[in-house]
Design a protein around this motif. Structure first.
Motif, short mmCIF file in Angstrom:
data_model
loop_
_atom_site.label_atom_id
_atom_site.label_comp_id
_atom_site.label_asym_id
_atom_site.label_seq_id
_atom_site.Cartn_x
_atom_site.Cartn_y
_atom_site.Cartn_z
N LYS A 103 1.18 -1.15 0.11
CA LYS A 103 0.55 0.07 0.28
C LYS A 103 0.70 1.62 0.16
CE LYS A 103 -3.88 2.84 1.18
NZ LYS A 103 -4.13 3.32 0.35
N LEU A 104 0.70 2.19 -0.92
CA LEU A 104 1.24 3.46 -1.04
C LEU A 104 0.47 4.75 -0.23
CD1 LEU A 104 2.07 3.03 -4.84
CD2 LEU A 104 2.97 2.14 -3.18
N LYS A 105 1.58 4.97 0.60
CA LYS A 105 1.31 6.19 1.28
C LYS A 105 0.65 7.67 0.64
CE LYS A 105 1.92 9.23 4.96
NZ LYS A 105 2.62 9.70 5.98
N ASP A 106 -0.69 8.21 0.32
CA ASP A 106 -1.26 9.25 -0.09
C ASP A 106 -1.03 9.23 -1.58
OD1 ASP A 106 -1.92 9.62 2.47
OD2 ASP A 106 -0.22 10.82 2.77
N TYR A 107 -1.30 7.72 -2.41
CA TYR A 107 -0.66 7.85 -3.60
C TYR A 107 -1.99 7.15 -4.47
CZ TYR A 107 1.75 7.99 -8.68
OH TYR A 107 1.95 7.14 -9.08
N ARG A 108 -2.00 8.17 -5.51
CA ARG A 108 -3.49 7.56 -6.55
C ARG A 108 -3.13 7.98 -7.90
NH1 ARG A 108 -4.52 6.82 -2.04
NH2 ARG A 108 -6.16 7.07 -0.88
N GLY A 109 -3.15 6.40 -8.68
CA GLY A 109 -2.85 6.53 -9.93
C GLY A 109 -2.26 5.20 -10.52
N GLU A 110 -1.27 5.53 -11.25
CA GLU A 110 0.11 4.92 -11.99
C GLU A 110 1.49 4.44 -12.17
OE1 GLU A 110 0.61 5.00 -16.36
OE2 GLU A 110 -1.12 3.27 -16.72
N VAL A 111 1.62 3.72 -11.80
CA VAL A 111 2.65 3.10 -10.77
C VAL A 111 3.70 2.14 -11.69
CG1 VAL A 111 3.72 2.71 -9.30
CG2 VAL A 111 1.45 3.82 -8.32
N LYS A 112 5.05 2.20 -11.92
CA LYS A 112 5.01 1.29 -13.01
C LYS A 112 6.42 0.87 -11.43
CE LYS A 112 5.01 3.55 -17.36
NZ LYS A 112 6.20 4.45 -17.92
N TRP A 113 6.17 -0.55 -11.34
CA TRP A 113 7.21 -1.45 -10.49
C TRP A 113 7.82 -2.10 -10.95
CZ3 TRP A 113 6.11 -6.30 -10.50
CH2 TRP A 113 4.91 -5.91 -10.35
N ARG A 114 8.91 -2.61 -10.44
CA ARG A 114 10.05 -3.69 -11.16
C ARG A 114 10.42 -4.84 -10.20
NH1 ARG A 114 15.66 -3.77 -11.25
NH2 ARG A 114 15.02 -1.30 -9.96
N GLU A 115 9.77 -6.03 -9.94
CA GLU A 115 10.06 -6.47 -8.92
C GLU A 115 11.01 -7.73 -9.37
OE1 GLU A 115 6.86 -10.28 -7.20
OE2 GLU A 115 8.54 -10.88 -9.33
N VAL A 116 12.56 -8.21 -8.14
CA VAL A 116 13.04 -9.40 -8.55
C VAL A 116 12.86 -10.14 -7.85
CG1 VAL A 116 15.56 -9.54 -8.82
CG2 VAL A 116 14.75 -7.19 -9.45
N LEU A 117 12.97 -11.22 -8.63
CA LEU A 117 12.78 -13.02 -8.03
C LEU A 117 14.18 -13.37 -7.81
CD1 LEU A 117 11.17 -14.57 -5.88
CD2 LEU A 117 10.17 -15.44 -7.99
N ARG A 118 14.48 -13.88 -6.51
CA ARG A 118 15.85 -14.55 -6.56
C ARG A 118 15.40 -15.96 -6.01
NH1 ARG A 118 19.66 -10.28 -8.25
NH2 ARG A 118 18.83 -8.16 -6.99
N LEU A 119 16.16 -16.75 -6.55
CA LEU A 119 15.99 -18.41 -5.87
C LEU A 119 16.55 -19.15 -5.34
CD1 LEU A 119 13.24 -19.61 -8.61
CD2 LEU A 119 12.44 -18.61 -6.89
N PRO A 120 17.43 -19.61 -4.70
CA PRO A 120 18.18 -20.43 -4.64
C PRO A 120 19.31 -21.47 -5.72
CG PRO A 120 16.20 -21.79 -3.52
CD PRO A 120 15.98 -20.41 -4.19
#
Length: 176
Positions: free
Chosen positions: A86-103
């Protein structure tokens, strides 16, 4: 011809004297004045996090999604795990990046949406990029356990605008 030459010489002299006699321009002061008078961009707002959740995804009979918070994910085909931020006081479009590291590399990698998804050369790390819009300022992503997924310590890092906003460390454990 003599009058024309005299006129040209005098005109040139007057033009040159006017330039030489004028006040020189101080380029540094002009640059500083322009920098001061130019307003700074006002639409740059740093995104901050108000809440994070990680765990097993649960969907009730009405389709509402909740997260059973845990750092231990059972290696059982079909189990879905992931995160919600949940982003604080933010509305609208968000571009995010997820990095998933496995063993270690899984037998297969896959996504449902044909999204911007890449895998490292060693097969142990994936990068997912997504643009999400939610009226409540929530971003999230989930993964489903598939045959050949590795047990062990996993790590998910979430970035917005190349700034790390959250990290989730968890362990996928064998089912007894």
């Amino acid at each position: 011809m003599r009058i024309w030459t005299t006129t040209a010489v005098l005109a040139s002299f007057w033009l040159i004297s006017g330039v030489i006699g004028s006040k020189p321009i101080n380029a540094t002061s002009v640059l500083v004045e322009n920098a001061i008078s130019s307003p700074a961009p006002t639409n740059v707002k740093q995104i901050t996090v108000s809440n994070t959740e990680f765990g097993l995804k649960r969907v009730d009979s009405k389709g509402n999604v909740t997260i059973f918070q845990t750092k231990r994910v059972p290696l059982q085909e079909g189990n879905t795990y992931g995160w919600r931020i949940k982003l604080k006081d933010y509305r609208g479009e968000v571009k995010w990046r997820e990095v998933l590291r496995l063993p270690k590399p899984p037998e297969t990698w896959g996504t449902d949406n044909g999204e911007d998804f890449s895998i490292s050369a060693d097969g142990k790390t994936s990068v997912t990029r997504r643009t999400q819009s939610d009226p409540e300022g929530v971003i999230e992503n989930f993964w489903t356990i598939a045959p050949g997924d590795p047990v062990g310590k996993h790590r998910i890092e979430i970035y917005i605008d190349d700034r790390l906003i959250s990290t989730f460390e968890f362990e996928v454990i064998p089912v007894k």
